[in-house]
Design a protein around this motif. Structure first.
Motif, PDB file in Angstrom:
ATOM      1  N   ALA A  60       0.823  -1.210   0.000  1.00  0.00           N
ATOM      2  CA  ALA A  60       0.000   0.000   0.000  1.00  0.00           C
ATOM      3  C   ALA A  60       0.854   1.255   0.000  1.00  0.00           C
ATOM      4  O   ALA A  60       0.456   2.293  -0.539  1.00  0.00           O
ATOM      5  N   GLY A  61       2.034   1.180   0.599  1.00  0.00           N
ATOM      6  CA  GLY A  61       2.926   2.333   0.622  1.00  0.00           C
ATOM      7  C   GLY A  61       3.640   2.570  -0.691  1.00  0.00           C
ATOM      8  O   GLY A  61       3.955   3.715  -1.041  1.00  0.00           O
ATOM      9  N   THR A  62       3.912   1.504  -1.432  1.00  0.00           N
ATOM     10  CA  THR A  62       4.677   1.645  -2.673  1.00  0.00           C
ATOM     11  C   THR A  62       3.810   1.676  -3.927  1.00  0.00           C
ATOM     12  O   THR A  62       4.236   2.219  -4.948  1.00  0.00           O
ATOM     13  N   LEU A  63       2.584   1.119  -3.869  1.00  0.00           N
ATOM     14  CA  LEU A  63       1.719   1.104  -5.055  1.00  0.00           C
ATOM     15  C   LEU A  63       1.425   2.503  -5.593  1.00  0.00           C
ATOM     16  O   LEU A  63       1.487   2.719  -6.816  1.00  0.00           O
ATOM     17  N   PRO A  64       1.102   3.504  -4.744  1.00  0.00           N
ATOM     18  CA  PRO A  64       0.848   4.844  -5.302  1.00  0.00           C
ATOM     19  C   PRO A  64       2.058   5.419  -6.037  1.00  0.00           C
ATOM     20  O   PRO A  64       1.894   6.162  -7.011  1.00  0.00           O
ATOM     21  N   ILE A  65       3.248   5.100  -5.568  1.00  0.00           N
ATOM     22  CA  ILE A  65       4.437   5.612  -6.234  1.00  0.00           C
ATOM     23  C   ILE A  65       4.543   4.997  -7.621  1.00  0.00           C
ATOM     24  O   ILE A  65       4.916   5.664  -8.593  1.00  0.00           O
ATOM     25  N   PHE A  66       4.180   3.718  -7.720  1.00  0.00           N
ATOM     26  CA  PHE A  66       4.159   3.048  -9.018  1.00  0.00           C
ATOM     27  C   PHE A  66       3.127   3.696  -9.947  1.00  0.00           C
ATOM     28  O   PHE A  66       3.384   3.928 -11.135  1.00  0.00           O
ATOM     29  N   LEU A  67       1.959   4.043  -9.398  1.00  0.00           N
ATOM     30  CA  LEU A  67       0.879   4.576 -10.221  1.00  0.00           C
ATOM     31  C   LEU A  67       1.045   6.060 -10.545  1.00  0.00           C
ATOM     32  O   LEU A  67       0.649   6.507 -11.624  1.00  0.00           O
ATOM     33  N   LEU A  68       1.628   6.818  -9.633  1.00  0.00           N
ATOM     34  CA  LEU A  68       1.591   8.276  -9.744  1.00  0.00           C
ATOM     35  C   LEU A  68       2.944   8.931  -9.988  1.00  0.00           C
ATOM     36  O   LEU A  68       3.011  10.150 -10.152  1.00  0.00           O
ATOM     37  N   ALA A  69       4.016   8.182  -9.974  1.00  0.00           N
ATOM     38  CA  ALA A  69       5.332   8.813 -10.078  1.00  0.00           C
ATOM     39  C   ALA A  69       5.496   9.576 -11.387  1.00  0.00           C
ATOM     40  O   ALA A  69       6.070  10.670 -11.403  1.00  0.00           O
ATOM     41  N   ILE A  70       4.992   9.037 -12.483  1.00  0.00           N
ATOM     42  CA  ILE A  70       5.167   9.728 -13.768  1.00  0.00           C
ATOM     43  C   ILE A  70       4.358  11.026 -13.813  1.00  0.00           C
ATOM     44  O   ILE A  70       4.907  12.082 -14.165  1.00  0.00           O
ATOM     45  N   PRO A  71       3.051  11.021 -13.442  1.00  0.00           N
ATOM     46  CA  PRO A  71       2.364  12.318 -13.343  1.00  0.00           C
ATOM     47  C   PRO A  71       3.053  13.277 -12.377  1.00  0.00           C
ATOM     48  O   PRO A  71       3.108  14.483 -12.629  1.00  0.00           O
ATOM     49  N   ALA A  72       3.597  12.748 -11.281  1.00  0.00           N
ATOM     50  CA  ALA A  72       4.326  13.605 -10.335  1.00  0.00           C
ATOM     51  C   ALA A  72       5.557  14.203 -10.989  1.00  0.00           C
ATOM     52  O   ALA A  72       5.905  15.368 -10.749  1.00  0.00           O
ATOM     53  N   GLY A  73       6.246  13.421 -11.804  1.00  0.00           N
ATOM     54  CA  GLY A  73       7.415  13.943 -12.516  1.00  0.00           C
ATOM     55  C   GLY A  73       7.042  15.058 -13.480  1.00  0.00           C
ATOM     56  O   GLY A  73       7.783  16.034 -13.629  1.00  0.00           O
ATOM     57  N   VAL A  74       5.883  14.918 -14.141  1.00  0.00           N
ATOM     58  CA  VAL A  74       5.418  15.982 -15.031  1.00  0.00           C
ATOM     59  C   VAL A  74       5.162  17.255 -14.227  1.00  0.00           C
ATOM     60  O   VAL A  74       5.582  18.355 -14.610  1.00  0.00           O
ATOM     61  N   LEU A  75       4.466  17.115 -13.092  1.00  0.00           N
ATOM     62  CA  LEU A  75       4.191  18.281 -12.250  1.00  0.00           C
ATOM     63  C   LEU A  75       5.490  18.905 -11.749  1.00  0.00           C
ATOM     64  O   LEU A  75       5.607  20.138 -11.634  1.00  0.00           O
ATOM     65  N   VAL A 110      -7.845  -2.811  10.019  1.00  0.00           N
ATOM     66  CA  VAL A 110      -6.977  -3.242   8.927  1.00  0.00           C
ATOM     67  C   VAL A 110      -7.216  -2.379   7.688  1.00  0.00           C
ATOM     68  O   VAL A 110      -6.287  -1.878   7.052  1.00  0.00           O
ATOM     69  N   GLY A 111      -8.492  -2.172   7.348  1.00  0.00           N
ATOM     70  CA  GLY A 111      -8.823  -1.390   6.169  1.00  0.00           C
ATOM     71  C   GLY A 111      -8.362   0.053   6.277  1.00  0.00           C
ATOM     72  O   GLY A 111      -7.814   0.622   5.331  1.00  0.00           O
ATOM     73  N   ALA A 112      -8.584   0.660   7.461  1.00  0.00           N
ATOM     74  CA  ALA A 112      -8.172   2.052   7.646  1.00  0.00           C
ATOM     75  C   ALA A 112      -6.657   2.188   7.592  1.00  0.00           C
ATOM     76  O   ALA A 112      -6.124   3.146   7.003  1.00  0.00           O
ATOM     77  N   LEU A 113      -5.941   1.239   8.180  1.00  0.00           N
ATOM     78  CA  LEU A 113      -4.482   1.302   8.185  1.00  0.00           C
ATOM     79  C   LEU A 113      -3.922   1.189   6.768  1.00  0.00           C
ATOM     80  O   LEU A 113      -3.036   1.956   6.366  1.00  0.00           O
ATOM     81  N   ILE A 114      -4.475   0.254   5.994  1.00  0.00           N
ATOM     82  CA  ILE A 114      -4.004   0.097   4.612  1.00  0.00           C
ATOM     83  C   ILE A 114      -4.373   1.322   3.780  1.00  0.00           C
ATOM     84  O   ILE A 114      -3.573   1.831   2.992  1.00  0.00           O
ATOM     85  N   GLY A 115      -5.589   1.847   3.971  1.00  0.00           N
ATOM     86  CA  GLY A 115      -6.020   3.013   3.207  1.00  0.00           C
ATOM     87  C   GLY A 115      -5.177   4.250   3.495  1.00  0.00           C
ATOM     88  O   GLY A 115      -4.782   4.976   2.586  1.00  0.00           O
ATOM     89  N   LEU A 116      -4.897   4.493   4.772  1.00  0.00           N
ATOM     90  CA  LEU A 116      -4.090   5.662   5.131  1.00  0.00           C
ATOM     91  C   LEU A 116      -2.627   5.477   4.700  1.00  0.00           C
ATOM     92  O   LEU A 116      -1.955   6.446   4.339  1.00  0.00           O
ATOM     93  N   THR A 117      -2.149   4.237   4.763  1.00  0.00           N
ATOM     94  CA  THR A 117      -0.804   3.970   4.249  1.00  0.00           C
ATOM     95  C   THR A 117      -0.740   4.268   2.757  1.00  0.00           C
ATOM     96  O   THR A 117       0.248   4.805   2.248  1.00  0.00           O
ATOM     97  N   PHE A 118      -1.835   3.938   2.057  1.00  0.00           N
ATOM     98  CA  PHE A 118      -1.908   4.240   0.626  1.00  0.00           C
ATOM     99  C   PHE A 118      -1.851   5.751   0.386  1.00  0.00           C
ATOM    100  O   PHE A 118      -1.139   6.226  -0.508  1.00  0.00           O
TER     101      PHE A 118
END
Length: 532
Positions: A60-75, A110-118
């Protein structure tokens, strides 16, 4: 001083106040983040004993970086970087405030912890390329490589302090206090960013929009063969090495019989080993090539995982993780430094974002995969399988050499301005560029080989189509053509051509034997009446 040493020395960037303040604030902020991660990983073992569930925190901590790193690089490349970083710090602080409240009230699930980690991972995804891209703004050009190494060192100083401090705070005062300290660290980083006396961003008629910059970044990535090698080597290494990070909370608790503070000590040992590795790495670089360093890191990390699979005494596990830290920083700095070296400044944020996407994609997929393997094969078996895979992959990938990264990527600005009969709107396009060469028959093969190498530069810098043709009536007359999506994008091409590309073009011109320089023509698409 050895010839390989940076001109200003390894610690020269710290003599520059802006870099020193932001570097110290970043170390503090990362320390807080590691404390938060320790608390979250350990709380998950309280909420669920499943290896898959525990590994999901890492994912959950690394998936957003996989999904969003390229848009973040553009920004990163198109926005004011200071304001962007402040906004991201506020997002991360809000995540930790929410975790603190839920932990204090006993409402964390469990759900809240994973969601906030995301959500924390979203903040990390937005921040990562920007922190790396601002380095050339903070130090002299000759100190950039030293500054990059110091950033890696700072992360590992935080890694050595944060987990241990987080584990101790968690055991003594609880998760709420641990999350609260993380919130305070973000406030310090925000204060440092507000203090940073950064020049205001000037208006640029050729400034890129989000979607145009996004396409340009992807085009560059597709056409850059040196970057492809770095990305492949990174993906293979981190996919196997992710097993130890995904399963370490369970290794500490179930295999080694430790508590939260011991888990923090294990992570602190990784950070301490990384710091030690950073100090000995200059000596290692004198003896080993980047490929040798990466192979050594893979074999060392594999040996550590194999050792942990035997459930050794606690002190042996701590010593083993010291070596893991040294291997980890060796791999990170080798791969990241090579990626930085092959990227020009105009696309640095986007290129680094692609690198971070691959890194975190490998970590995410590896965490999920090794968590599933852990369910079937157990912790010891999974560690042995991943260790064997990493060792074999390291040996096999050693044959695919990393790029030297010694090309001069500074813009050459040697292209003359294109001739126009009247002003051309920036949004007009597409644009067809024709370059006419005269090549004698005995030079034909060498010319085609050289122009094929040049085609990668054209595509990297903005062309979406490229080719070379010959005149049916005069085979010695050859025309290179490439297409760019707009007039503005072609003008940006003029800015992007590097000194290394200019050398390549100079080599190509040695085969041109026509009168004068090759003729260059620009053709603009025409919107016919009644057509849109």
């Amino acid at each position: 001083m050895s010839p390989a040493s940076p001109p200003g020395g390894s610690f020269a960037p710290l003599a520059q106040p802006v870099f020193a303040v932001l570097w110290a604030a970043t170390v503090l902020g990362n320390t807080g983040s590691f404390m938060r991660d320790v608390a979250s990983s350990w709380l998950m073992t309280d909420l669920s004993a499943s290896p898959a569930a525990v590994a999901m925190v890492q994912a959950a901590g690394t998936l957003p970086i996989f999904l969003l790193a390229i848009p973040a690089g553009v920004l990163t490349d198109i926005l004011d970087r200071r304001k962007f970083l402040i906004a991201v710090q506020l997002l991360l602080a809000s995540v930790s405030i929410t975790l603190m409240i839920l932990a204090q009230t006993g409402m964390l699930s469990v759900g809240a912890l994973i969601g906030l980690t995301f959500l924390g991972g979203v903040g990390a995804a937005l921040m990562g390329p920007t922190w790396q891209a601002i380095v050339p703004e903070l130090v002299k050009r000759e100190d950039v490589k030293s500054a990059i190494a110091l950033n890696s060192l700072g992360i590992n100083i935080a890694r050595s302090i944060g987990p241990a401090a987080g584990g101790l705070l968690l055991a003594a005062l609880g998760a709420g206090v641990t999350y609260g300290v993380d919130v305070a660290s973000y406030l310090v980083v925000i204060a440092a960013l507000i203090w940073w006396p950064r020049a205001s961003k000037t208006d640029d008629a050729l400034a890129e929009g989000f979607f145009g910059a996004f396409r340009a970044g992807l085009r560059y990535t597709r056409a850059s063969r040196p970057l492809h090698v770095v990305l492949l080597r990174a993906a293979v290494f981190f996919a196997f090495a992710s097993a130890v990070w995904a399963l370490l909370p369970l290794v500490a608790r179930q295999m080694l019989g430790g508590d939260a503070s011991f888990y923090g000590i294990l992570l602190g040992a990784v950070g301490a080993g990384a710091i030690g590795g950073a100090f000995v790495m200059p000596k290692l670089r004198e003896r080993l090539s980047p490929d040798g360093l990466l192979l050594g890191a893979a074999l060392t990390a594999a040996a550590v995982m194999a050792t942990l699979s035997l459930a050794p005494p606690k002190w042996i596990a701590i010593v083993a993780l010291l070596f893991l830290g040294a291997a980890w920083i060796t791999a990170l700095t080798t791969l990241n430094g090579t990626a930085q070296a092959v990227l020009p400044n105009w696309v640095r944020g986007r290129g680094l974002a692609v690198y971070l996407t691959v890194f975190n994609g490998a970590m995410t997929a590896g965490s999920i995969g090794w968590g599933a393997v852990g369910e079937a094969a157990g912790l010891s078996g999974t560690l042995l399988i991943s260790a064997a895979g990493l060792a074999v992959a390291g040996i096999v990938m050693h044959r695919l050499k990393l790029p030297a990264g010694d090309a001069d990527m500074v813009p050459s600005n040697h292209w003359p301005e294109p001739l126009v009969a009247e002003p051309v709107g920036h949004d007009r396009g597409p644009v067809l560029i024709l370059i006419e060469y005269h090549v004698e028959k005995h030079n034909r093969t060498a010319f085609l080989h050289a122009i094929d190498r040049l085609s990668h530069e054209r595509r990297r810098d903005g062309a979406y189509g490229w080719g070379v043709t010959e005149d049916s009536a005069d085979p010695q007359k050859m025309v290179e053509w490439f297409m760019v999506e707009s007039w503005a994008e072609h003008l940006r091409q003029h800015r992007r051509v590097s000194n290394a590309d200019a050398d390549l073009q100079g080599k190509l011109l040695t085969y041109h034997k026509g009168p004068g320089k090759p003729v260059v023509r620009h053709f603009l698409a025409i919107n016919r009446p009644g057509k849109t």
